[in-house]
Write an enzyme that holds these catalytic residues in place. Structure first.
Site, PDB file in Angstrom:
ATOM      1  CG  ASP A 231       6.287   3.790   0.742  1.00 25.36           C
ATOM      2  OD1 ASP A 231       4.671   2.893   0.253  1.00 25.36           O
ATOM      3  OD2 ASP A 231       6.492   4.533   1.375  1.00 25.36           O
TER       4      ASP A 231
ATOM      5  CE  LYS B  96       2.708   4.891   7.781  1.00 25.02           C
ATOM      6  NZ  LYS B  96       1.009   4.811   8.422  1.00 25.02           N
TER       7      LYS B  96
ATOM      8  CE1 TYR C 197      -2.342   3.515   2.460  1.00 23.45           C
ATOM      9  CE2 TYR C 197      -3.953   2.340   0.820  1.00 23.45           C
ATOM     10  CZ  TYR C 197      -3.117   3.036   1.317  1.00 23.45           C
ATOM     11  OH  TYR C 197      -4.318   4.757   1.915  1.00 23.45           O
TER      12      TYR C 197
HETATM   13  P1  KE4 Z   1      -0.825   8.014   4.012  1.00 20.72           P
HETATM   14  O1  KE4 Z   1      -1.151   9.085   3.227  1.00 20.72           O
HETATM   15  O2  KE4 Z   1      -1.965   7.749   5.570  1.00 20.72           O
HETATM   16  O3  KE4 Z   1       0.138   9.602   5.438  1.00 20.72           O
HETATM   17  O4  KE4 Z   1       0.812   7.532   4.092  1.00 20.72           O
HETATM   18  C1  KE4 Z   1       0.092   5.817   3.197  1.00 20.72           C
HETATM   19  C2  KE4 Z   1       1.520   5.292   3.110  1.00 20.72           C
HETATM   20  C3  KE4 Z   1       2.018   4.662   1.851  1.00 20.72           C
HETATM   21  N1  KE4 Z   1       2.957   4.548   2.220  1.00 20.72           N
HETATM   22  C4  KE4 Z   1       2.966   3.706   3.049  1.00 20.72           C
HETATM   23  C5  KE4 Z   1       3.721   2.218   3.307  1.00 20.72           C
HETATM   24  C6  KE4 Z   1       2.236   3.390   4.099  1.00 20.72           C
HETATM   25  O5  KE4 Z   1       1.478   2.744   5.388  1.00 20.72           O
HETATM   26  C7  KE4 Z   1       0.766   4.334   3.975  1.00 20.72           C
HETATM   27  C8  KE4 Z   1      -0.289   4.707   4.973  1.00 20.72           C
HETATM   28  N2  KE4 Z   1      -0.043   3.570   5.963  1.00 20.72           N
HETATM   29  C9  KE4 Z   1      -1.249   3.506   6.372  1.00 20.72           C
HETATM   30  C10 KE4 Z   1      -1.130   2.596   7.870  1.00 20.72           C
HETATM   31  N3  KE4 Z   1      -1.312   1.121   7.234  1.00 20.72           N
HETATM   32  C11 KE4 Z   1      -2.209   4.520   6.971  1.00 20.72           C
HETATM   33  C12 KE4 Z   1      -3.779   4.286   7.815  1.00 20.72           C
HETATM   34  C13 KE4 Z   1      -4.327   4.594   7.230  1.00 20.72           C
HETATM   35  O6  KE4 Z   1      -4.786   4.965   6.217  1.00 20.72           O
HETATM   36  O7  KE4 Z   1      -5.495   5.584   7.978  1.00 20.72           O
END
Ligand code: KE4
Length: 433
Positions: free
Chosen positions: A241, A269, A146
Site C-alpha cells: 500500500d 495522494k 491504515y
Molecule cells: P484515502 O481513502 O483517505 O484517500 O486513502 C486511504 C489510505 C490508504 N492507505 C494509506 C497508506 C493511507 O495513508 C491512506 C490515508 N491516509 C490518511 C492519513 N494518514 C488520510 C487522512 C484522512 O483520513 O483524512
C-alpha cells in the site's frame, strides 16, 4: 502566546451543526490534541493561511499529496485547461492513458493499472482482486497500518482510527473481520508461522512498506525479505500500500528504495496532485481478472476524472523530469536532526524516524518498530508540542500517529524557523511555563 483563532472557532461551531464532528474526515478533527481545527482560507507553496489571517509553515501537505507545494502554477494551469473542456464525461479520455503510462513507468512491478478516486477504493479493490485471483478468503494486515476505511481493513487500524481509539470500528461485522488476520509489524517469525499454518487459505498480505499511519515506522530488511519469500512460496498476493509512499520517498516509492517487487501496489495522494485520484495495479495475470477484462467487478462514476488526471499527470511529469528527492532529503535531514536535537537538549525522550520528506518525532524513550511500541508514546506531550508550534506559526500533523510531510516549495529558512519554534517550545516546556 495566544494567536487569534476566533473565525476558525465560529466556522467550526457552524460546521458541527451540519457535519458529524464538523469535519469530513476525522483526521482533521484535532481529537488527539484538543481545541478546535483551523479552517483554511487558502494555501500557496509551503504555507497555509487560516480564516483569521494566520500564516503557517505547512507540514500536513494535505496528508501527503502536496509534494510540489500548494497551488503550483503548472498544476493549476492544467486543472483550469481541463475544466474549460468540461469536468466529467463518463467516457474514456486520453489523459487516463497518459497517467497510466506515467504510473507504469515509475513502478516496473505494475503491468496494468486501474484508476479510482480514493486510496480506500484502491485498497478495497486490490483486496477483492487478490481474492478473485486466488479464490481464497483470508487476508493479513499489520496493527497500526491504515489502508483507508475498508471494512475488512478497519481492524487494528492506524491513523485517525488509532488516534481516536477506534482501531476496530463499530459497524464492521464479525463476519467481515473474521477473515482478517492481524500481525505485528516487523514480526518476521509471525509471518512465517501464519503462512506455514494458513497460507493455503490466505489471498493477500497488505502492508505499508514504510508506515506513516502509526507515525513513521521503517521495516527491517528481514521483514520485507520474509514477506516476499513466504508469500511467493504460498501463492499469496503481496500488496504494497504505497498510497502515502508512492512518489513521496522516491519516484518509484518504497519498492524502489528496498528493491522488493510486490505483486500489487496501491497508490493515491501525490498521484492526483491534490485532486481525488488513486490507483491499484500489478502483474497483468492478476489485473486481467478485473472487469471487463475478467470477472472481478470494480467500477466508479468519476474514476479517471478529467480534472484529476490532468492534475495528477502534470504532477508526475514534473516529478519525473525534475526530481526533487535530493533536495527533499537534504531538507529532511536538516529538519529531523534539528527537531531531535531541540527535544534532547531540553531533556525530552524522543525518537526521530524519517525517510526523505516524511518523518515523525515520537515522544518515546525507545525506537518505534510496531504498534505496541508506538502506543507507548507520550500523547499528552505531543498535544502540547502541537499547539506550541501552532502558536509559533508551524502546522504539524495533529496526531502522534501520523507522519509529517513537506514539499519542494519549503525553503531552508522555513526549516530553520521550524526548528527554532521547536527549540522555543521545548525551552518553555522544560521551564514548566
Ligand atoms: P484515502 O481513502 O483517505 O484517500 O486513502 C486511504 C489510505 C490508504 N492507505 C494509506 C497508506 C493511507 O495513508 C491512506 C490515508 N491516509 C490518511 C492519513 N494518514 C488520510 C487522512 C484522512 O483520513 O483524512
Amino acid at each position: 502566546m495566544k494567536i487569534d483563532l476566533a473565525k476558525s472557532q465560529a466556522a467550526f461551531e457552524r460546521a458541527k451543526r451540519l457535519i458529524p464532528g464538523g469535519v469530513n474526515s476525522p483526521a482533521r478533527a484535532f481529537g488527539a490534541v484538543g481545541g478546535h481545527p483551523l479552517f483554511i482560507d487558502r494555501a500557496k507553496g509551503a504555507y497555509l493561511f487560516d480564516l483569521d489571517g494566520n500564516r503557517f509553515i505547512d507540514y500536513i501537505g494535505s496528508w501527503g499529496p502536496m509534494i510540489l507545494g500548494h497551488a503550483h502554477e503548472q498544476v493549476i494551469e492544467s486543472i483550469v485547461d481541463a475544466a474549460q473542456r468540461g469536468t466529467s464525461y463518463g467516457a474514456p479520455t486520453q489523459n487516463e492513458s497518459r497517467i497510466a503510462e506515467l504510473i507504469l513507468g515509475a513502478f516496473p512491478s505494475m503491468q496494468r493499472v486501474r484508476l479510482v478516486s480514493s486510496g480506500t477504493e484502491a485498497t478495497m479493490s486490490a483486496i477483492r482482486v487478490a481474492r478473485g485471483f486466488t479464490r481464497r478468503d483470508r487476508i493479513v494486515k499489520f496493527s497500526g497500518c491504515y489502508h483507508g476505511h475498508v471494512d475488512s481493513l478497519l481492524v487494528s487500524a492506524g491513523s485517525a482510527a488509532a488516534t481516536l481509539g477506534v482501531p476496530d470500528s463499530p459497524g464492521v461485522t464479525p463476519g467481515t473481520s473474521q477473515d482478517t488476520i492481524v500481525l505485528n509489524y516487523n514480526d518476521s517469525q509471525a509471518v512465517r508461522e501464519t503462512l506455514d499454518q494458513l497460507g493455503q487459505h490466505i489471498a493477500a498480505v497488505i502492508l505499508e512498506p514504510i508506515v506513516g499511519n502509526m507515525g513513521t515506522v521503517i521495516p527491517t530488511p528481514e521483514f520485507l525479505k520474509t514477506l516476499r519469500e513466504e508469500t511467493q512460496r504460498h501463492g499469496v498476493v503481496l500488496i504494497f500500500d504505497e498510497v502515502m509512499t508512492g512518489f513521496r520517498v522516491a519516484y518509484g516509492g518504497a519498492q524502489q528504495i528496498f528493491g522488493i517487487e510486490p505483486d500489487m501496489t496501491t497508490l493515491g495522494k501525490i498521484v492526483g496532485g491534490g485532486l481525488p485520484l488513486a490507483a491499484y495495479g500489478g502483474r497483468s495475470e492478476i489485473m486481467d481478472q478485473v472487469m471487463p477484462a475478467g470477472k472481478v467487478y470494480q467500477a466508479g462514476t468519476l474514476s479517471g476524472n478529467p480534472l484529476a488526471t490532468a492534475a495528477g499527470a502534470k504532477t508526475l511529469e514534473l516529478l519525473r523530469d525534475d526530481p526533487p528527492y535530493e533536495y527533499l532529503e537534504s531538507l529532511g535531514k536538516r529538519l529531523g536532526d534539528g527537531l531531535l536535537a531541540a527535544a534532547k537538549e531540553h531533556g525530552v525522550s524522543a525518537q526521530l524516524q524519517r525517510v526523505g520528506s516524511m518523518m515523525t518525532l515520537f515522544f518515546n524513550p525507545d525506537p518505534v518498530v510496531d504498534w505496541p511500541s508506538a502506543d507507548r508514546s507520550d500523547r499528552k506531550l505531543f498535544a502540547k508540542y502541537f499547539w506550541g508550534l501552532i502558536e509559533r506559526g508551524v502546522y504539524m500533523p495533529c496526531s502522534q500517529f501520523e507522519a509529517l510531510f513537506f514539499s519542494r516549495a519549503h525553503s531552508v529558512e522555513d526549516i530553520d524557523r521550524t526548528i527554532q519554534a521547536a527549540v522555543d517550545f521545548f525551552s518553555e516546556h522544560a521551564h514548566g511555563r
